[in-house]
Scaffold this active site. Sequence first.
Site, short mmCIF file in Angstrom:
data_model
loop_
_atom_site.label_atom_id
_atom_site.label_comp_id
_atom_site.label_asym_id
_atom_site.label_seq_id
_atom_site.Cartn_x
_atom_site.Cartn_y
_atom_site.Cartn_z
N GLU A 180 0.81 -1.24 0.00
CA GLU A 180 0.00 0.00 0.00
C GLU A 180 0.83 1.28 0.00
O GLU A 180 0.61 2.17 0.82
CB GLU A 180 -0.97 -0.01 1.20
CG GLU A 180 -1.91 -1.19 1.17
CD GLU A 180 -2.80 -1.30 2.42
OE1 GLU A 180 -2.78 -0.38 3.25
OE2 GLU A 180 -3.50 -2.32 2.56
N ASN B 43 2.14 -5.25 -3.18
CA ASN B 43 0.74 -5.56 -2.88
C ASN B 43 -0.05 -4.27 -2.59
O ASN B 43 0.42 -3.41 -1.84
CB ASN B 43 0.71 -6.45 -1.62
CG ASN B 43 -0.65 -7.01 -1.30
OD1 ASN B 43 -1.32 -7.59 -2.15
ND2 ASN B 43 -1.08 -6.85 -0.05
N HIS C 68 -10.36 -6.32 -1.88
CA HIS C 68 -11.43 -6.15 -0.89
C HIS C 68 -12.60 -5.51 -1.65
O HIS C 68 -12.66 -4.28 -1.80
CB HIS C 68 -10.96 -5.25 0.26
CG HIS C 68 -9.85 -5.87 1.05
ND1 HIS C 68 -10.04 -6.97 1.85
CD2 HIS C 68 -8.53 -5.55 1.15
CE1 HIS C 68 -8.89 -7.31 2.42
NE2 HIS C 68 -7.96 -6.46 2.01
N GLU D 272 -5.99 -10.76 -1.03
CA GLU D 272 -6.78 -10.48 0.19
C GLU D 272 -8.27 -10.48 -0.13
O GLU D 272 -9.03 -9.63 0.34
CB GLU D 272 -6.37 -9.13 0.80
CG GLU D 272 -4.88 -9.02 1.08
CD GLU D 272 -4.48 -7.78 1.87
OE1 GLU D 272 -5.37 -7.09 2.40
OE2 GLU D 272 -3.27 -7.51 1.94
N ASP E 116 -12.07 -10.57 -0.38
CA ASP E 116 -13.35 -10.69 0.34
C ASP E 116 -14.36 -9.84 -0.42
O ASP E 116 -13.98 -8.91 -1.14
CB ASP E 116 -13.29 -10.33 1.83
CG ASP E 116 -12.55 -9.05 2.15
OD1 ASP E 116 -12.63 -8.09 1.35
OD2 ASP E 116 -11.91 -8.97 3.21
O1 G3I Z 1 -4.06 -7.93 19.19
C1 G3I Z 1 -4.56 -6.68 19.72
C2 G3I Z 1 -5.23 -6.90 21.02
O2 G3I Z 1 -4.27 -7.33 21.96
C3 G3I Z 1 -5.87 -5.56 21.46
O3 G3I Z 1 -6.59 -5.76 22.63
C4 G3I Z 1 -6.82 -5.06 20.39
C5 G3I Z 1 -7.43 -3.70 20.74
O4 G3I Z 1 -7.63 -2.92 19.61
O5 G3I Z 1 -6.11 -4.91 19.21
C6 G3I Z 1 -5.56 -6.11 18.73
O6 G3I Z 1 -4.86 -5.86 17.54
C7 G3I Z 1 -5.65 -5.62 16.40
C8 G3I Z 1 -5.25 -6.65 15.35
O7 G3I Z 1 -5.92 -6.37 14.15
C9 G3I Z 1 -5.56 -8.07 15.76
O8 G3I Z 1 -6.94 -8.25 15.89
C10 G3I Z 1 -5.39 -4.23 15.92
O9 G3I Z 1 -5.90 -3.28 16.83
C11 G3I Z 1 -6.02 -4.02 14.58
O10 G3I Z 1 -5.59 -2.77 14.03
C12 G3I Z 1 -5.59 -5.12 13.63
O11 G3I Z 1 -6.27 -4.91 12.41
C13 G3I Z 1 -5.70 -5.55 11.28
C14 G3I Z 1 -5.35 -4.46 10.26
O12 G3I Z 1 -4.91 -5.09 9.05
C15 G3I Z 1 -4.24 -3.56 10.74
O13 G3I Z 1 -3.05 -4.27 10.90
C16 G3I Z 1 -6.72 -6.52 10.73
O14 G3I Z 1 -6.88 -7.61 11.65
C17 G3I Z 1 -6.24 -7.07 9.38
O15 G3I Z 1 -7.27 -7.81 8.79
C18 G3I Z 1 -5.89 -5.91 8.47
O16 G3I Z 1 -5.38 -6.44 7.28
C19 G3I Z 1 -5.09 -5.50 6.24
C20 G3I Z 1 -3.86 -6.01 5.50
O17 G3I Z 1 -2.80 -6.22 6.39
C21 G3I Z 1 -3.44 -5.05 4.39
N1 G3I Z 1 -4.57 -4.77 3.51
C22 G3I Z 1 -5.80 -4.35 4.15
C23 G3I Z 1 -6.22 -5.33 5.23
C24 G3I Z 1 -7.52 -4.93 5.88
O18 G3I Z 1 -7.36 -3.71 6.56
#
Ligand code: G3I
Length: 355
Positions: free
Chosen positions: A163, A204, A240, A268, A270
Site C-alpha cells: 500500500e 501488494n 477487498h 486479500e 473478500d
Molecule cells: O491484538 C490486539 C489486542 O491485543 C488488542 O486488545 C486489540 C485492541 O484494539 O487490538 C488487537 O490488535 C488488532 C489486530 O488487528 C488483531 O486483531 C489491531 O488493533 C487491529 O488494528 C488489527 O487490524 C488488522 C489491520 O490489518 C491492521 O493491521 C486486521 O486484523 C487485518 O485484517 C488488516 O489487514 C489489512 C492487511 O494487512 C493489508 N490490507 C488491508 C487489510 C484490511 O485492513
Amino acid sequence: MKQSAFYVLLLAILCIACSKQGSAVTAPPTAPPPVMDTVLYKSLPFKMGASINVNLLKNNTAYSAVVTKEFNSVTPENAMKMGALQPQQNVFNWADADYLVNFAATNGKRVHGHTLNWYNSLPAWVNTFSGDSAAWEQLLKTHIQTVVTHFKGKVSSWDVVNEAFNDDGSIRNSIWVQHLGTDYIARCFQYARQADSAVLLFYNDYGQEYSAAKRNAIYAMVSSFKTRGIPVDGVGLQFHLTYTQTDANIAAAIASAVQTGLKVHIAELDIRLNSDKTKSVLTPELAAQQAARYKTVVKAFASIPAQQQYGITTWNVSDADSWIPAWQGAPDWPLPFDANYKRKPAYGAIIEGSK
Ligand code: G3I
C-alpha cells in the site's frame, strides 16, 4: 381395503406429491453446494489460500479444521507485520509467526509472508524514532533482512511493500517517504533479495479495481524496476471488493497486473455486501449475488496464463473472522464460509469459476 385405510393411503400419496412440488418451488437460486468430500484447493488448478489469525488457528478447532482441509496456502493476517515481529527496537518476537510456519510445514501448505514494509501497524518505537536518514535506512534494512533471513526456506514469497500508493496514483506520504524519499520502495526489494536469493518478491495494494490511476502507477513502477534491475516477481491485488463491483473493473485490474509479465496474486479477497449499512441478515438472494461475484473473480483469474497464476487468497476464513464488520461499523458476510464454518454458495462458485 377398508375405507379408513384407503383414506390414510390417499393422504400419504398427497403428502409426498405436495412435498416434491414444494421443494421444486423453494429450490435455491444457485447450484446446490458441492458434496461434503469436496476439498477446495484440490478442486482448483491454482493455489487457494486464506489469511490466518494465529489465535484462532491455535484455539478454535472448527477454524483449524477448515484451514487444514480446504486451503493449500496461508498468509499471516497480522503475525508478520512489523508491530508484531519487532515490538521494540532489535527485539524480535517470532512466536506466532513461527507457529503458523510450523503449522504450514506440518500440513504441506505454502506460506506467503505479509508484510515487510507498510505505513500501518508499526511498533510505537518506529513512530517516535528520531534518527537521521542513515539511521532510518539502517532500521528499514535491519528489519527486512532479519525477518527474511529468519524465515528463509520456510516462506515462499513476501509482500515486500504494501500500500505505497494513494488512489490518485501518487506515492503515499508515509513515514518511510518522509524520512527516506520515494525510492525507498526499490531499496526494500533489494534488501529482501540480498537476504534470500530464492524467495519471490511481491508489491501488494488495494483499489486496483476501482482506480485506473493507481493500477497504472503500480504498472509504471514495476516496469521501471525491471529497467533498473530492481528485483520484483509479482503483483498482489488485494481485492477487498463490494458485491456491486463491475466485471469490467475486476477484469481491468487483473489485466493490468498480467501486463507486467509477473506473477499475479489475488491476495486479500473478500466481497462485502453491506457497505450501505442497510442489511441485518444474509438472505439467500444476497448470498447468490455474492457467489456470482466470487465466480467472476475466479473466472477472470483462471483465464490468465498459468505461469502467472500465483493463487487466490481470501482475507481470513469465515464471516465470523473477517475484519470487515469492525472496520465498516455494520454486520457483513464477506467470505465463502459462514460464521459456523459451513460452506456458503460462494464456495461452490469458486470451483465453478475455475472451470
Ligand atoms: O491484538 C490486539 C489486542 O491485543 C488488542 O486488545 C486489540 C485492541 O484494539 O487490538 C488487537 O490488535 C488488532 C489486530 O488487528 C488483531 O486483531 C489491531 O488493533 C487491529 O488494528 C488489527 O487490524 C488488522 C489491520 O490489518 C491492521 O493491521 C486486521 O486484523 C487485518 O485484517 C488488516 O489487514 C489489512 C492487511 O494487512 C493489508 N490490507 C488491508 C487489510 C484490511 O485492513
